[in-house]
Design a protein around this motif. Structure first.
Motif, PDB file in Angstrom:
ATOM      1  N   VAL A 107       0.831  -1.209   0.000  1.00  0.00           N
ATOM      2  CA  VAL A 107       0.000   0.000   0.000  1.00  0.00           C
ATOM      3  C   VAL A 107       0.864   1.257   0.000  1.00  0.00           C
ATOM      4  O   VAL A 107       0.613   2.206  -0.757  1.00  0.00           O
ATOM      5  N   LEU A 108       1.877   1.283   0.845  1.00  0.00           N
ATOM      6  CA  LEU A 108       2.747   2.448   0.906  1.00  0.00           C
ATOM      7  C   LEU A 108       3.417   2.698  -0.442  1.00  0.00           C
ATOM      8  O   LEU A 108       3.509   3.841  -0.904  1.00  0.00           O
ATOM      9  N   ASN A 109       3.869   1.635  -1.073  1.00  0.00           N
ATOM     10  CA  ASN A 109       4.526   1.770  -2.370  1.00  0.00           C
ATOM     11  C   ASN A 109       3.550   2.227  -3.441  1.00  0.00           C
ATOM     12  O   ASN A 109       3.878   3.065  -4.296  1.00  0.00           O
ATOM     13  N   GLN A 110       2.334   1.691  -3.404  1.00  0.00           N
ATOM     14  CA  GLN A 110       1.319   2.057  -4.390  1.00  0.00           C
ATOM     15  C   GLN A 110       0.968   3.536  -4.292  1.00  0.00           C
ATOM     16  O   GLN A 110       0.750   4.200  -5.314  1.00  0.00           O
ATOM     17  N   LEU A 111       0.922   4.067  -3.076  1.00  0.00           N
ATOM     18  CA  LEU A 111       0.566   5.467  -2.868  1.00  0.00           C
ATOM     19  C   LEU A 111       1.775   6.396  -2.918  1.00  0.00           C
ATOM     20  O   LEU A 111       1.618   7.614  -2.839  1.00  0.00           O
ATOM     21  N   GLY A 112       2.962   5.828  -3.022  1.00  0.00           N
ATOM     22  CA  GLY A 112       4.155   6.661  -3.056  1.00  0.00           C
ATOM     23  C   GLY A 112       4.495   7.260  -1.712  1.00  0.00           C
ATOM     24  O   GLY A 112       5.078   8.354  -1.642  1.00  0.00           O
ATOM     25  N   ILE A 113       4.140   6.569  -0.623  1.00  0.00           N
ATOM     26  CA  ILE A 113       4.436   7.043   0.728  1.00  0.00           C
ATOM     27  C   ILE A 113       5.747   6.428   1.200  1.00  0.00           C
ATOM     28  O   ILE A 113       5.970   5.223   1.070  1.00  0.00           O
ATOM     29  N   LEU A 114       6.593   7.254   1.752  1.00  0.00           N
ATOM     30  CA  LEU A 114       7.889   6.773   2.209  1.00  0.00           C
ATOM     31  C   LEU A 114       7.759   5.901   3.454  1.00  0.00           C
ATOM     32  O   LEU A 114       6.913   6.166   4.316  1.00  0.00           O
ATOM     33  N   GLY A 115       8.583   4.866   3.546  1.00  0.00           N
ATOM     34  CA  GLY A 115       8.682   4.062   4.756  1.00  0.00           C
ATOM     35  C   GLY A 115       9.929   4.456   5.526  1.00  0.00           C
ATOM     36  O   GLY A 115      10.766   5.223   5.040  1.00  0.00           O
ATOM     37  N   LEU A 116      10.063   3.961   6.729  1.00  0.00           N
ATOM     38  CA  LEU A 116      11.218   4.266   7.570  1.00  0.00           C
ATOM     39  C   LEU A 116      12.110   3.034   7.662  1.00  0.00           C
ATOM     40  O   LEU A 116      11.637   1.942   7.979  1.00  0.00           O
ATOM     41  N   ARG A 117      13.392   3.197   7.387  1.00  0.00           N
ATOM     42  CA  ARG A 117      14.322   2.079   7.419  1.00  0.00           C
ATOM     43  C   ARG A 117      15.462   2.373   8.389  1.00  0.00           C
ATOM     44  O   ARG A 117      16.304   3.231   8.125  1.00  0.00           O
TER      45      ARG A 117
END
Length: 218
Positions: free
Chosen positions: A58-68
């Protein structure tokens, strides 16, 4: 033995309810889309801990950054290498919910920290404690990551510079999940104005960022 069986059964129940029965993709797309439409700001999701696989989709589909966080690769496994961070992410050496880089190296998991230093960074035998130079090398690797953003907590930055370090890095944690004493009370040991006048330190950080291609002074 009975306790282990009960623990295993409870874990199975949790996995079934939390991972299998929930429609995370549908709910995530609906709710996060509303957040995106409500603001022009770039959104970063704190996708740490127990995260359903659908959440990353979902995050990738919406272009939302994740935290690594370097020490916490999604799904476990080896520590993240520079080119293994997804572009749609924020790379960091630590965060508000864990120990600082130096405390992790010295107290939490020295074995993994030494492996990061000697094998992943290829710097030879790791020092027994996280020296300022060790901090510099590890922080530089985070800046060199393939993430869109690299955000380093101030405690980790100042631990790169000998006289800016505190005596005990365990006192620099902001929050300790599951505890209450001493949480959310951390304060800088100097004012921002004082830090701003530390040209030696600030120039060093600027050079790290510039070498990583994250900004240019030209």
């Amino acid at each position: 033995l009975n306790g282990m069986i009960v623990k295993s059964k409870l874990k199975e129940l949790w996995q079934d309810f939390f991972i299998k029965r929930q429609n995370w993709r549908k709910e995530g797309l609906a709710r996060l889309s509303v957040l995106q439409q409500a603001s022009s700001m770039m959104i970063c999701g704190e996708d740490l801990g127990s995260v359903p696989d659908e959440a990353y989709v979902v995050l990738n589909q919406l272009g939302i950054l994740g935290l690594r966080i370097q020490r916490w690769p999604p799904g476990g496994g080896p520590l993240l290498k520079d080119d293994e961070y997804p572009y749609l992410s924020v790379s960091a050496s630590s965060c508000h919910d864990c120990s600082t880089l130096r405390a992790w190296y010295d107290f939490d998991d020295p074995k993994s920290a030494h492996k990061l230093y000697s094998e992943q960074l290829g710097k030879g035998v790791a020092p027994p404690v996280c020296t300022d130079v060790a901090s510099q090398l590890i922080i530089e690797s985070v800046f060199n990551s393939s993430s869109m953003w690299a955000i380093i907590p101030l405690q980790d930055l100042t631990d790169m510079w000998g006289d800016l370090r505190g005596n005990d890095p365990r006192e620099d944690a902001i929050n300790r999940p599951g505890e209450t004493a001493g949480c959310w009370s951390w304060k800088m040991r100097m004012t921002l104005n004082q830090l701003n006048h530390r040209g030696d330190f600030n120039n060093f950080v600027a050079k790290l960022v510039e070498r990583a291609g994250r900004f240019s002074t030209l």
